[in-house]
Scaffold this active site. Structure first.
Site, mmCIF file in Angstrom:
data_model
loop_
_atom_site.group_PDB
_atom_site.id
_atom_site.type_symbol
_atom_site.label_atom_id
_atom_site.label_comp_id
_atom_site.label_asym_id
_atom_site.label_seq_id
_atom_site.Cartn_x
_atom_site.Cartn_y
_atom_site.Cartn_z
ATOM 1 N N ASN A 195 1.627 2.593 -7.618
ATOM 2 C CA ASN A 195 2.433 2.591 -6.210
ATOM 3 C C ASN A 195 3.710 3.527 -6.408
ATOM 4 O O ASN A 195 4.439 3.555 -5.281
ATOM 5 C CB ASN A 195 2.739 1.125 -5.758
ATOM 6 N N ILE A 238 2.237 4.393 14.039
ATOM 7 C CA ILE A 238 1.437 3.727 12.772
ATOM 8 C C ILE A 238 1.876 2.223 12.906
ATOM 9 O O ILE A 238 1.132 1.245 12.374
ATOM 10 C CB ILE A 238 1.736 4.336 11.554
ATOM 11 N N GLY A 239 3.068 1.711 13.184
ATOM 12 C CA GLY A 239 3.413 0.366 13.484
ATOM 13 C C GLY A 239 4.831 -0.060 13.498
ATOM 14 O O GLY A 239 5.081 -0.554 14.279
ATOM 15 N N ARG A 287 13.054 4.910 -1.849
ATOM 16 C CA ARG A 287 12.304 3.969 -1.277
ATOM 17 C C ARG A 287 11.938 2.909 -2.518
ATOM 18 O O ARG A 287 11.286 3.269 -3.412
ATOM 19 C CB ARG A 287 11.182 4.607 -0.575
ATOM 20 N N TRP A 323 -0.794 -3.852 -4.087
ATOM 21 C CA TRP A 323 0.786 -3.800 -3.956
ATOM 22 C C TRP A 323 1.423 -5.016 -4.174
ATOM 23 O O TRP A 323 2.842 -5.377 -4.172
ATOM 24 C CB TRP A 323 1.592 -3.313 -2.473
ATOM 25 N N ASP A 332 -3.824 -2.534 8.221
ATOM 26 C CA ASP A 332 -3.558 -1.274 7.206
ATOM 27 C C ASP A 332 -4.288 -1.443 5.978
ATOM 28 O O ASP A 332 -3.957 -2.527 5.065
ATOM 29 C CB ASP A 332 -2.096 -1.424 7.085
ATOM 30 N N CYS A 363 -2.308 5.921 3.400
ATOM 31 C CA CYS A 363 -1.231 6.966 3.078
ATOM 32 C C CYS A 363 -1.397 7.496 1.652
ATOM 33 O O CYS A 363 -1.915 6.763 0.860
ATOM 34 C CB CYS A 363 0.175 6.418 3.737
ATOM 35 N N HIS A 421 8.592 10.688 6.084
ATOM 36 C CA HIS A 421 9.192 10.564 4.940
ATOM 37 C C HIS A 421 10.577 11.631 4.940
ATOM 38 O O HIS A 421 11.383 11.755 3.974
ATOM 39 C CB HIS A 421 8.440 10.621 3.656
#
EC number: 2.1.1.14
Length: 758
Positions: free
Chosen positions: A119, A432-433, A516, A562, A600, A645, A696
Site C-alpha cells: 500500500n 469519489i466520496g 499521507r 488495507w 470502493d 486508484c 493528490h
C-alpha cells in the site's frame, strides 16, 4: 551469525516528519526547521537499531517523500518542466512530488504508482530524451557520514539500476537501451564514492527481480551489474531482493560478483527450492529474509530456527534479515495503551521485530536452542489457542453457491433501466466520496473519542457538515452527490471499527505516500456485521436534496488488503467473511431508499501476485467473486459504482469488467489518461469515469485543462458511457481548492455536454 534490517520507517513514531513537512508546505516552517526534524529522526532510528544490536543498519532509507524520487534526483532525472521553475533543490523536489502552482509557473506532479504488492506509492521517474543520467546528488553520502559521526556504521541503500530503469517512464523516443552506459557509469560513480568514504557494505535494492522476467530482462540485469561491479573495490555489495523469489534468474545471480545476496523467505515461495537446486556460493553471504516486514504478527521461532538449520546445509555465511523494509508496518507497540497484553503478546511492530532478530540471533548462536528462554516463551505462545471463531459466519460462508455471485438482470438491461430511472444528463458529474477533513472535522472526531463531547453532539456536528456540503454541491452543480464522509477517519479503519473481528491501534501509523499515513486495522478473528454502519448519515443526506446521493462503502477486497491479515486462515476465507458483512450493508442501504451505492475497491490490484501465472489460482478467482457477492442481491434500478486508484489496469481490464459494477471510476490524471485506450481496446462494457484531475496535488485544474482531458476521453469512450469526476476522494485537500476545482469540473462538463448536443 549477524542481523540486518533492509529499511526502517521514516515518518516518526508520532508522525513528526509528516507534520513538519506539511507545515513547510504552508510556509509555517523554514527549511532549516524541516531539516532539523529530519536529522533528529534519522539519529533516533539509527540509535534504536543499534540499541537492539542490529549489525547491518541501513542509511539513505530516509526520505522526505519517496526513495524512487530521491534516486531520480540523485541521478539528474529531473524533467525540464521542473527545472524551468528555477526553484531551489528542495522545492524542486517537492514540485516533482506534488506539482506546483504559483508565481513561477504551473506544472503537474510526476505519476504515482503502487510499490509492487504494497500500500506504499512511489513516484515514477520520468526520463525525457534530453535527460543526461549522471550522479549529481549527495544525499546518500551525507547521510552515511551523518551516521558515522554518531559512531554508527551503516550500509547505504540505493534503488538498484535495474529496478530504477524498469520502473521509470520514458517519455520520448529513446528507450532503456540508450541509457545503459550512463546508468552503469552513474552507479559505478556511486560505488567509487562510497569506497573512497570507507564504506564497508552498500545495498542495491532490486525488487523487480521477483517479477516475471524475460530473457531480455535477465540480460539487461547481468549486463548492468557485470559492468558496475567490474572494478575491484573494498566496499562490499549486497544485492537485496524482496516481495517474492527470484526463480527466473537465481542461477545467474549467484554466479555474479555480488558479495551478499538478500532473499525473501516470507513471500518467496520458491526461494528455498532454488537454494536446494542450485546451491549457494561459499564466498557470498546470504541475507535471509525471515522476519516479515509487511505483517505485524510475532515470528514463530520454531519455524524460523528449523528453516535456518536447513539453510545451513547449503549456505556457509548467513545473516538474519527482514523480508523487506519495515516501512510497511507501524513503529512500536510501546504507545498502544489501548491494546491489552493478551493481544499485544501476539504482535510485533518495527521496533519489536528488531528484538525478534536479536533474540533469533541468540537462539541460533546457542548450540541447544530449545533451552533458551526466548525460544521456550515463543513456543508456548504459538501453542496457545486464540479465541477468534464465529460459527454463524463459517456456516454462512460455506453455504454460498454460484448463484450468489450473479446479479440479475444482465448489465445491458440494467443500464437501460438505470438511465430511465435516474435520468442523469450526458457526462454526469460526481465526486469519489470524501470531502476535506478540515481541522474542525478532526477535532470533532477526536473530542468524541476522548469523551469530551456526547454522541449526540458528535452526530449534530457531522450532520451540519453534511448539510453544508450538500448545499455546496448543489450550488456547484454536481449531478450525483455524496454526503462527504465526515464521520470517517479512514475508508478501511472506519468499517473495521464497525465490524466484529478487528483490533485497532492508537499510534500504528504507516506511510502510504509522501505525508499521507494510514492506520491499518488488524484482523484478529472471524468478521461479522452486528448492526448497520452507514444508513443514518446516508438517509439524512438524501433527505436534504432532490438529487441522488451515493451510499458510500468500502469493498471487501480493499478492507482485506488495507488491513493486517490473519495468518491462520486463507485470504480467500477472510475476504468472503468481509463480503458477507458488506453485502448486508448494501441491501440495507437499498431498503432505505438509496438508489446509487458505491463500493470502493481502491486496492483491488494490491495483493495481485507479482507473477502472472499466480493471478487466477491465488487471487482473482476469489477477489472478483467477493466483490460481485456484495451487490448481486440488489434490484436492477439500483446503480452500483466502484472506484480504483493508483494501479496499472491494462492486464486485468477484463477481470475488472467482470466485477459487473454499473459504473467504475479510475485514477487516471497522473498517468496521462493511459487507461482510456485500454478501456476501448478491451471492449469494456461498464460505464467509466477516468479521473480528470489529480487530487493528490494542491493544484487547481483550469476549465481548459479538464476539457482537454474530456475530449481525449471522448476519442476512446462513447459519451453515453462517460462520467466526469476527480481521480480520488478529496479528504486531503482544503475547502477552497476543492470548491474551485469542482466548479471548473462542472463548467467543463457542461460546455462539452452542450457542444455534443448541438
Amino acid at each position: 551469525m549477524k542481523t540486518s534490517v533492509i529499511g526502517y520507517p521514516r515518518v516518526g513514531v508520532l508522525r513528526e516528519l509528516k507534520f513538519a513537512t506539511e507545515k513547510y508546505f504552508k510556509d509555517a516552517f523554514t527549511k532549516e526547521e524541516l531539516q532539523a526534524i529530519a536529522i533528529n529522526l534519522r539519529e533516533t532510528h539509527w540509535k534504536v537499531q543499534k540499541e537492539k544490536r542490529i549489525d547491518f543498519i541501513s542509511s539513505n532509507d530516509f526520505s522526505f517523500y519517496d526513495n524512487m524520487l530521491d534516486t531520480a534526483v540523485l541521478l539528474n532525472v529531473i524533467p525540464n518542466r521542473y527545472k524551468k521553475l528555477q526553484l531551489d533543490s528542495l522545492d524542486e523536489y517537492f514540485a516533482m512530488a506534488r506539482g506546483y502552482q504559483g508565481e513561477k509557473g504551473d506544472v503537474k506532479a510526476l505519476a504515482m504508482k503502487k510499490w509492487f504488492n504494497t500500500n506504499y506509492h512511489y513516484m515514477v521517474p520520468e526520463i525525457e530524451d534530453g535527460t543526461e543520467i549522471t550522479l549529481i546528488g549527495d544525499k546518500p553520502f551525507k547521510e552515511f557520514l551523518e551516521a558515522k559521526s554518531l559512531g554508527i556504521e551503516t550500509k547505504p541503500t540505493i534503488i538498484g539500476a535495474f529496478t530504477f530503469l524498469k520502473l521509470a517512464r520514458f517519455t520520448g523516443e529513446k528507450t532503456i537501451a540508450y541509457y545503459i552506459n550512463d546508468i552503469i557509469r552513474s552507479y559505478s560513480d556511486i560505488l567509487n564514492k562510497f569506497n573512497d568514504l570507507g564504506t564497508q557494505w552498500i545495498q542495491f535494492d532490486e525488487p523487480y527481480l521477483v517479477m516475471d522476467l524475460s530473457e531480455e530482462d535477465i540480460h539487461l540485469f547481468t549486463r548492468l551489474y557485470d559492468s558496475i561491479l567490474n572494478e575491484k573495490r573494498k566496499t562490499k555489495v549486497l544485492l537485496q531482493t524482496y516481495f517474492g523469489d527470484i526463480r527466473d534468474c537465481y542461477g545467474r545471480v549467484i554466479a555474479m560478483p555480488f558479495d551478499g545476496i538478500g532473499l525473501d523467505f516470507v513471500e518467496g515461495k520458491k526461494t528455498l527450492e532454488c537454494i536446494k537446486e542450485f546451491g549457494f556460493p561459499d564466498n557470498k553471504t546470504l541475507f535471509a529474509g525471515i522476519v516479515n516486514g509487511k505483517n505485524i504478527w510475532r515470528n514463530n521461532y520454531t519455524n524460523t530456527v528449523n528453516l535456518i538449520i536447513e539453510l545451513k546445509k547449503y549456505c556457509k555465511n548467513i545473516v538474519l534479515n527482514t523480508s523487506c523494509s519495515l516501512l510497511h508496518i507501524p513503529y512500536t507497540l510501546k504507545n498502544e495503551d489501548g491494546l491489552s497484553e493478551e493481544y499485544k503478546k501476539y504482535l510485533a511492530f518495527a521496533e519489536e521485530k528488531l528484538m525478534e532478530l536479536s533474540e533469533l540471533k541468540r537462539i541460533l548462536s546457542n548450540s541447544d536452542s530449545v533451552f533458551t528462554d526466548e525460544y521456550r516463551e515463543n513456543k508456548k505462545l504459538f501453542n496457545q489457542v486464540r479465541c477468534y471463531k464465529n460459527e454463524n459466519v463459517h456456516t454462512a460462508v460455506s453455504a454460498l453457491s454460484q448463484n450468489d455471485f450473479i446479479r440479475q438482470p444482465n448489465f445491458e438491461e440494467r443500464e437501460k433501466i438505470q438511465k430511465e430511472k435516474l435520468n442523469l444528463p450526458l457526462l454526469p458529474t460526481t465526486t469519489i466520496g470524501s470531502f476535506p477533513q478540515t481541522a474542525d472535522v478532526k477535532t470533532n472526531r477526536s473530542n468524541y473519542k476522548k469523551g469530551k463531547i456526547s454522541f449526540e453532539e458528535y452526530v449534530t456536528f457531522n450532520k451540519k457538515k453534511i448539510a453544508e456540503w450538500i448545499e455546496l454541491q448543489e450550488k456547484i452543480g454536481l449531478d450525483l452527490l455524496v454526503h462527504g464522509e465526515f464521520e470517517r477517519n479512514d475508508m478501511v479503519e472506519y468499517f473495521g471499527e464497525n465490524l466484529d473481528g478487528f483490533l485497532f491501534t492508537e499510534k500504528g501509523w504507516v506511510q502510504s505516500y509522501g505525508t499521507r499515513c494510514v492506520k491499518p486495522p488488524i484482523i484478529w478473528g472471524d468478521i461479522s456485521r452486528s448492526k448497520p454502519i452507514t444508513i443514518d448519515y446516508s438517509v439524512y443526506a438524501q433527505s436534504l436534496t432532490s438529487k441522488y446521493v451515493k451510499g458510500m462503502l468500502t469493498g471487501p477486497v480493499t478492507i482485506l488488503n488495507w488491513s493486517f491479515p490473519r495468518e491462520d486462515i486463507s485470504l480467500k476465507d477472510c475476504v468472503f467473511q468481509i463480503a458477507l458483512a458488506i453485502r448486508g450493508e448494501v441491501l440495507d442501504l437499498e431498503a432505505n431508499g438509496i438508489k446509487v451505492i458505491q463500493i470502493d475497491e481502491a486496492a483491488l490490484r494490491e495483493k495481485l501476485p507479482l507473477r502472472k501465472s499466480d493471478w487466477h489460482s491465488e487471487y482473482l478467482d476469489w477477489a472478483i467473486p467477493a466483490f460481485r457477492f456484495t451487490h448481486s442481491g440488489v434490484k436492477a434500478e439500483t446503480q452500483i459504482h466502484t472506484h480504483m486508484c493508483y494501479s496499472e489496469f491494462a492486464d486485468i481490464i477484463k477481470d475488472i469488467d467482470n466485477m459487473d459494477a454499473d459504473v467504475i471510476t479510475f485514477e487516471a490524471a497522473r498517468s496521462d489518461l493511459s487507461i482510456i485506450k485500454t478501456i476501448r481496446e478491451g471492449g469494456f462494457k461498464t460505464e467509466v469515469g477516468p479521473g480528470v484531475y489529480d487530487i493528490h496535488s494542491p493544484r487547481i485544474p483550469s476549465v481548459l485543462e479538464i476539457k482537454e482531458a474530456l475530449f481525449k476521453m471522448l476519442e476512446e469512450i462513447p459519451g453515453n458511457k462517460l462520467w466526469v469526476n476527480p481521480d480520488c476522494g478529496l479528504k486531503t485537500r482544503g475547502n477552497e481548492e476543492t470548491i474551485s476545482s469542482l466548479e471548473n469540473l462542472v463548467i467543463a462538463a457542461k460546455e462539452i455536454r452542450k457542444s455534443l448536443s448541438e
